[in-house]
Motif scaffolding. Structure first.
Motif, PDB file in Angstrom:
ATOM      1  N   MET A   1       0.847  -1.187   0.000  1.00 25.28           N
ATOM      2  CA  MET A   1       0.000   0.000   0.000  1.00 25.28           C
ATOM      3  C   MET A   1       0.890   1.247   0.000  1.00 25.28           C
ATOM      4  SD  MET A   1      -3.314  -0.868   0.280  1.00 25.28           S
ATOM      5  CE  MET A   1      -4.285   0.285   1.186  1.00 25.28           C
ATOM      6  N   ALA A   2       0.289   2.323  -0.409  1.00 26.30           N
ATOM      7  CA  ALA A   2       1.032   3.575  -0.470  1.00 26.30           C
ATOM      8  C   ALA A   2       0.186   4.727   0.054  1.00 26.30           C
ATOM      9  CB  ALA A   2       1.462   3.872  -1.897  1.00 26.30           C
ATOM     10  N   VAL A   3       0.854   5.656   0.713  1.00 29.62           N
ATOM     11  CA  VAL A   3       0.243   6.930   1.072  1.00 29.62           C
ATOM     12  C   VAL A   3       0.605   7.870  -0.074  1.00 29.62           C
ATOM     13  CG1 VAL A   3       0.266   8.864   2.682  1.00 29.62           C
ATOM     14  CG2 VAL A   3       0.450   6.525   3.547  1.00 29.62           C
ATOM     15  N   TYR A   4      -0.413   8.469  -0.685  1.00 32.43           N
ATOM     16  CA  TYR A   4      -0.166   9.329  -1.840  1.00 32.43           C
ATOM     17  C   TYR A   4      -0.491  10.780  -1.517  1.00 32.43           C
ATOM     18  CZ  TYR A   4      -5.231   9.044  -2.403  1.00 32.43           C
ATOM     19  OH  TYR A   4      -6.585   9.111  -2.177  1.00 32.43           O
ATOM     20  N   PHE A   5       0.069  11.665  -2.334  1.00 34.06           N
ATOM     21  CA  PHE A   5      -0.174  13.101  -2.251  1.00 34.06           C
ATOM     22  C   PHE A   5      -0.600  13.552  -3.646  1.00 34.06           C
ATOM     23  CE2 PHE A   5       3.063  11.886   0.759  1.00 34.06           C
ATOM     24  CZ  PHE A   5       2.661  12.485   1.938  1.00 34.06           C
ATOM     25  N   ILE A   6      -1.845  13.967  -3.775  1.00 34.71           N
ATOM     26  CA  ILE A   6      -2.374  14.434  -5.062  1.00 34.71           C
ATOM     27  C   ILE A   6      -2.726  15.909  -4.902  1.00 34.71           C
ATOM     28  CG2 ILE A   6      -4.317  14.274  -6.673  1.00 34.71           C
ATOM     29  CD1 ILE A   6      -4.300  11.261  -6.231  1.00 34.71           C
ATOM     30  N   GLY A   7      -2.240  16.719  -5.825  1.00 33.36           N
ATOM     31  CA  GLY A   7      -2.448  18.157  -5.748  1.00 33.36           C
ATOM     32  C   GLY A   7      -3.530  18.646  -6.688  1.00 33.36           C
ATOM     33  N   GLU A   8      -4.242  19.663  -6.231  1.00 31.56           N
ATOM     34  CA  GLU A   8      -5.287  20.321  -7.011  1.00 31.56           C
ATOM     35  C   GLU A   8      -4.991  21.814  -6.975  1.00 31.56           C
ATOM     36  OE1 GLU A   8     -10.011  20.169  -6.694  1.00 31.56           O
ATOM     37  OE2 GLU A   8      -9.090  21.128  -4.963  1.00 31.56           O
ATOM     38  N   GLU A   9      -4.800  22.395  -8.140  1.00 29.44           N
ATOM     39  CA  GLU A   9      -4.567  23.837  -8.193  1.00 29.44           C
ATOM     40  C   GLU A   9      -5.812  24.516  -8.720  1.00 29.44           C
ATOM     41  OE1 GLU A   9      -0.832  25.438  -9.551  1.00 29.44           O
ATOM     42  OE2 GLU A   9      -0.045  23.400  -9.591  1.00 29.44           O
ATOM     43  N   GLU A  10      -6.292  25.482  -7.962  1.00 35.81           N
ATOM     44  CA  GLU A  10      -7.502  26.186  -8.362  1.00 35.81           C
ATOM     45  C   GLU A  10      -7.368  27.647  -7.971  1.00 35.81           C
ATOM     46  OE1 GLU A  10     -11.618  25.771  -6.426  1.00 35.81           O
ATOM     47  OE2 GLU A  10     -11.576  24.295  -8.052  1.00 35.81           O
ATOM     48  N   SER A  11      -7.393  28.517  -8.953  1.00 37.84           N
ATOM     49  CA  SER A  11      -7.283  29.968  -8.754  1.00 37.84           C
ATOM     50  C   SER A  11      -6.265  30.369  -7.692  1.00 37.84           C
ATOM     51  CB  SER A  11      -8.648  30.607  -8.472  1.00 37.84           C
ATOM     52  OG  SER A  11      -9.474  29.806  -7.695  1.00 37.84           O
ATOM     53  N   GLY A  12      -5.030  29.931  -7.901  1.00 39.25           N
ATOM     54  CA  GLY A  12      -3.938  30.323  -7.033  1.00 39.25           C
ATOM     55  C   GLY A  12      -3.876  29.601  -5.701  1.00 39.25           C
ATOM     56  N   CYS A  13      -4.849  28.771  -5.392  1.00 42.72           N
ATOM     57  CA  CYS A  13      -4.872  28.043  -4.123  1.00 42.72           C
ATOM     58  C   CYS A  13      -4.473  26.597  -4.378  1.00 42.72           C
ATOM     59  CB  CYS A  13      -6.275  28.102  -3.520  1.00 42.72           C
ATOM     60  SG  CYS A  13      -6.420  27.185  -1.985  1.00 42.72           S
ATOM     61  N   CYS A  14      -3.601  26.089  -3.562  1.00 39.88           N
ATOM     62  CA  CYS A  14      -3.161  24.710  -3.716  1.00 39.88           C
ATOM     63  C   CYS A  14      -3.786  23.857  -2.614  1.00 39.88           C
ATOM     64  CB  CYS A  14      -1.643  24.635  -3.642  1.00 39.88           C
ATOM     65  SG  CYS A  14      -1.024  22.985  -3.984  1.00 39.88           S
TER      66      CYS A  14
END
Length: 167
Positions: A1-14
């Motif tokens: 298993m893995a702990v993941y980090f997925i990013g979402e960029e929306e109008s300058g906010c991460c």
């Protein structure tokens, strides 16, 4: 298993989602279906204690909690976590990993870098598998070696690949 980090960029906010999955790309794809913003895999940590690590990370970033498993944090906040995981920590590789972008005053090449959200030294991260185990320099061969994927390189073929794609 893995702990993941997925990013979402929306109008300058991460926003970054910290979760657990067996198939990280499938999980990212499923999340993408319900998101108007592009979701990008930033990194992951392989561990037998994935749920425990996920819980600790949720607690660590609780002050930045947005909703569910999403946190208003920056990729720079997760890089030290990935680095501490050493050979179990991975970054999603930059498509232009180790593109030569210039030379220092001693004519030593300076590279774009393997991870587009932060600076990593050439020997910290494998440009082939993304492992943060460190590329060990071997004096005998005068090349760098990844202990995770067994890649052996002096990084010159990456520069040639980049030059061919431009020409």
């Amino acid at each position: 298993m893995a702990v993941y980090f997925i990013g979402e960029e929306e109008s300058g906010c991460c926003r970054i989602k910290i979760g657990v999955a067996k198939d990280i790309e499938k999980r990212r794809s499923n999340l993408q279906t319900g998101s108007p913003s592009e979701l990008r895999l930033l990194g992951w940590i392989h561990t037998e204690a994935a749920f425990e690590l996920e819980r600790r990370l949720h607690q660590q970033f609780s002050a930045a909690h947005v909703r569910g498993e999403w946190f208003a944090i920056e990729p720079a906040d997760i890089l030290p976590i990935l680095r501490r995981a050493t050979s179990e920590g991975f970054v999603a590789r930059n498509a232009n990993a180790f593109q030569i972008v210039g030379y220092d005053r001693d004519a030593v090449p300076e590279y774009l870098g393997v991870w587009e959200w932060g600076d990593l030294e050439i020997d910290e991260c494998c440009p082939f598998c993304g492992c943060l185990c460190g590329m060990a320099f071997q004096d005998a061969s005068q090349m760098y070696h990844c202990i995770r994927c067994d890649a052996l390189t002096d990084f010159s073929e990456l520069s040639h690949r980049h030059n061919e794609s431009e020409g």
